[in-house]
Structure formats: structure tokens, C-alpha cells
Scaffold this motif. Structure first.
Motif, PDB file in Angstrom:
ATOM      1  N   GLN A  15      -4.765 -38.635  46.006  1.00  0.00           N
ATOM      2  CA  GLN A  15      -4.795 -37.399  46.781  1.00  0.00           C
ATOM      3  C   GLN A  15      -4.825 -36.190  45.845  1.00  0.00           C
ATOM      4  N   GLY A  16      -5.732 -35.266  46.127  1.00  0.00           N
ATOM      5  CA  GLY A  16      -5.828 -34.030  45.353  1.00  0.00           C
ATOM      6  C   GLY A  16      -6.792 -34.162  44.189  1.00  0.00           C
ATOM      7  N   CYS A  17      -7.948 -33.483  44.270  1.00  0.00           N
ATOM      8  CA  CYS A  17      -8.927 -33.538  43.186  1.00  0.00           C
ATOM      9  C   CYS A  17      -9.926 -32.403  43.345  1.00  0.00           C
ATOM     10  N   VAL A  18     -10.675 -32.163  42.294  1.00  0.00           N
ATOM     11  CA  VAL A  18     -11.870 -31.325  42.341  1.00  0.00           C
ATOM     12  C   VAL A  18     -13.050 -32.285  42.378  1.00  0.00           C
ATOM     13  N   GLN A  45      -7.001 -25.798  37.679  1.00  0.00           N
ATOM     14  CA  GLN A  45      -6.107 -26.113  38.785  1.00  0.00           C
ATOM     15  C   GLN A  45      -5.167 -27.281  38.485  1.00  0.00           C
ATOM     16  N   LEU A  47      -5.866 -30.464  38.139  1.00  0.00           N
ATOM     17  CA  LEU A  47      -6.188 -31.551  39.049  1.00  0.00           C
ATOM     18  C   LEU A  47      -7.168 -32.506  38.379  1.00  0.00           C
ATOM     19  N   LEU A 112     -10.767 -35.198  53.391  1.00  0.00           N
ATOM     20  CA  LEU A 112      -9.428 -34.636  53.587  1.00  0.00           C
ATOM     21  C   LEU A 112      -8.335 -35.701  53.616  1.00  0.00           C
ATOM     22  N   GLY A 116      -7.905 -35.895  49.916  1.00  0.00           N
ATOM     23  CA  GLY A 116      -7.150 -34.646  49.834  1.00  0.00           C
ATOM     24  C   GLY A 116      -7.834 -33.630  48.935  1.00  0.00           C
ATOM     25  N   VAL A 117      -9.135 -33.471  49.137  1.00  0.00           N
ATOM     26  CA  VAL A 117      -9.929 -32.602  48.262  1.00  0.00           C
ATOM     27  C   VAL A 117      -9.357 -31.183  48.247  1.00  0.00           C
ATOM     28  N   ARG A 118      -9.180 -30.666  47.043  1.00  0.00           N
ATOM     29  CA  ARG A 118      -8.688 -29.297  46.894  1.00  0.00           C
ATOM     30  C   ARG A 118      -9.829 -28.329  46.614  1.00  0.00           C
ATOM     31  N   HIS A 119     -10.897 -28.851  46.021  1.00  0.00           N
ATOM     32  CA  HIS A 119     -12.075 -28.009  45.762  1.00  0.00           C
ATOM     33  C   HIS A 119     -13.302 -28.922  45.704  1.00  0.00           C
ATOM     34  N   PHE A 148      -9.594 -25.767  51.723  1.00  0.00           N
ATOM     35  CA  PHE A 148     -10.027 -26.234  50.398  1.00  0.00           C
ATOM     36  C   PHE A 148     -11.129 -25.310  49.876  1.00  0.00           C
TER      37      PHE A 148
END
Length: 316
Positions: A15-18, A45, A47, A112, A116-119, A148
Motif C-alpha cells: 500500500q502506498g506508491c508512486v 514523497q 514512497l 486505490l 493505495g496509489v498516492r501519485h 491522490f
């Protein structure tokens, strides 16, 4: 670089990446510019950087044998992305059920909930989902709704033409190796494992490494002056790429004769760099005529290398 094979292997820790998404066939200089943006943003970021690709590539699913030849197979793509310092490669199995999902489902379930895409960084012409109905405008709405980041990329140009896998493929098919090299940012190569063959080359006095390429279709064919990167070092040689019409070959393969080389390569991976095309593949009336032509090809390749400024060392 971590390889995530399939959506089912995405774990909570992912979860959480560019993220960027595409075929990345060839990982050419245009791709490299996008990947540099992904890496920089990920660093800022704090990430992981992530690339999503599809296997098979979408056109291969929808058009079968009519799909364009790949510039790079998956293994080569992985190696190129890893060399650029990408943290994760997500390989999504592409089938008709996946292609038929609503674009909103792709965004919510995969981008999502799973990642968990952040960008997200994609081209402004990126299309996805059923009937390719998802587009950049839909992603922009989702980015605003779910919070995001979203960036579009502009295509890198070579003169007046945008660098693309299609343009590189055309250059290779038209024997414009230098143009392809410029757009790739490196020489075009083919990699594969050396397998046992019919030993015909050895019988003709020119032992060859028979390289299994794991490809449906190749963007090149003919006889080339090559350099080959092996477990023993790098060597010059000559190679035939194609169907071997004189000996009734039925599938495309690469046969490389390396100069001043007598080591065992069976079972090893080699990387063949195409340096110069000598001629098109052709059928000969006899094995004796083929032998004479192979000798002429080897002489032509040696002459080509003798004209280069930095000839390679050879193993004696």
C-alpha cells in the motif's frame, strides 16, 4: 527490484506508491524520461516507485498473431527497469475479463484498494477499462475525489517525431539500427538461452550457439555482425536471425557464430547485440553453397569490426 506477479500477490505492505502504467516495450528514452519523474517524485514523497505492466500486452490478447513484434520480452523489460532503479514491478495478467471491467472498477479496486496509489503518472492519451472508455479526464476526477496526485507526461521527441515503441519497431524492420539505438538509448539486443541444435553449423566448419528467444515474432531478420555478451566475456561474431530456409526451419531463432571461441555455452544465457546488418536471409540450393556464404558473411563481419575504433578482445 521487487517483482509482484499478479494482482493476487499484492500484499498489505504494498500500500502506498508512486505509480506509472504502460507496456514499456523497449524501455526507450521516452519511457526513461517518465521513469525519472516517477523516481524523483517517489524520493520526494519517501514512497516506493512502481511500474505496472500487462502480460500478455493488450494487442497480443486482442489481435493474436497480428500483434506487432515485441522490442523486448518480459525478462529484458524487467532487467531494464531494475537497472533504472525502479523499486517495484507489478505484472498484471491481462485477459478478457480484466479488459472488460468498468474503468471505475479499475481505479477503485486496483489503484486505490489494492495499491493505495498516492501519485499516478500516465500519458494524457492513456485509456483503460471496458472499450477503452476510461481516460485521463476520468482519472483526474478520481484524483480529486480520492485525494491522490496525478501528472500527465509529454512525449519525448526526436526531431519532429515522438519517440515511441512503434517508431523503434519500424526502424528495426527497416534495418535502421543506429536510429533504433538512438531512440532506445542503447543498442538493440536479443537475449536467450543456448540450446542444443542439429550441429549443422559445426559440420559446416562454423559452430553456432543456437539461442532460444522465447518470442512469437521478431522485429528483425537476416544476417548481422554481432557482439555477444556471454559468461566468458564479450565476443564478436556473425548471426543469422530467422527461419533458416535452406534447412527447412519452422520457427524463428538466432544462430550465432563467435570468432575465436571454443567454450561450452549450452544452458547459459547470452545477450546478442546487433551491430550491423550484412544481408537478408535467403535460401541456398545446397549446403555447400550455404557454407560458402557463411564464410563470406564471417569475412564481411570481420571487415566491419576491423573498421571500428575499439575492437573487442577475443578468447584464444
Amino acid at each position: 527490484m521487487e517483482l509482484i506477479r499478479g494482482i493476487h500477490n499484492i500484499l498489505p505492505r504494498h500500500q502506498g506508491c508512486v505509480l506509472t502504467i504502460g507496456n514499456f516495450d523497449g524501455v526507450h528514452v521516452g519511457h526513461q524520461a517518465v521513469l525519472a519523474q516517477v523516481k524523483q517524485l517517489a524520493l520526494t514523497q519517501q514512497l516506493p516507485s512502481c511500474v505496472m505492466v500487462f502480460e500478455p500486452q493488450p494487442l497480443e490478447l486482442f489481435t493474436g498473431s497480428a500483434a506487432p513484434a515485441r522490442i523486448s520480452r518480459f525478462r529484458e523489460k524487467y532487467q531494464a527497469l531494475a537497472a533504472l532503479g525502479i523499486d517495484r514491478l507489478l505484472c498484471v495478467g491481462f485477459n478478457r475479463a480484466f479488459a472488460a471491467q468498468a474503468p471505475e472498477q479499475f481505479i477503485e479496486n486496483l489503484l486505490l484498494n489494492k495499491l493505495g496509489v498516492r501519485h499516478l503518472i500516465v500519458g494524457d492519451d492513456f485509456q483503460f477499462g471496458k472499450n477503452r472508455s476510461g481516460d485521463f479526464a476520468l482519472l483526474a476526477e478520481a484524483a480529486q475525489q480520492f485525494g491522490f496526485g496525478l501528472n500527465s507526461t509529454s512525449s519525448l521527441k526526436l526531431g519532429e517525431q515522438r519517440v515511441s515503441s512503434t517508431l523503434i519497431r519500424q526502424a528495426l524492420e527497416q534495418d535502421q539500427l543506429q536510429l533504433a539505438e538512438t531512440m532506445l538509448g542503447r543498442p538493440f539486443t536479443l537475449t536467450g538461452r543456448v540450446r542444443h541444435g542439429r550441429k549443422l553449423g559445426r559440420d559446416l566448419g562454423f559452430p553456432t550457439a543456437n539461442v532460444w528467444l522465447y518470442r512469437r515474432k521478431l522485429p528483425v531478420s537476416g544476417v548481422y555482425a554481432i557482439s555477444a555478451r556471454t559468461c566468458y566475456g564479450e565476443f564478436q561474431g556473425v548471426a543469422n536471425i530467422g527461419n533458416r530456409p535452406t534447412v527447412q526451419g519452422v520457427r524463428e531463432q538466432l544462430e550465432a557464430h563467435l570468432f575465436n571461441f571454443n567454450k561450452d555455452l549450452y544452458g547459459t544465457q547470452i545477450e546478442v547485440v546487433l551491430r550491423h546488418k550484412l544481408r537478408a536471409e535467403q535460401r541456398f540450393a545446397s549446403l555447400d553453397a550455404l557454407k560458402q556464404q557463411i564464410a563470406a558473411d564471417a569475412a564481411a563481419a570481420k571487415q566491419y569490426f576491423s573498421q571500428q575504433l575499439k575492437p573487442l578482445n577475443t578468447l584464444t
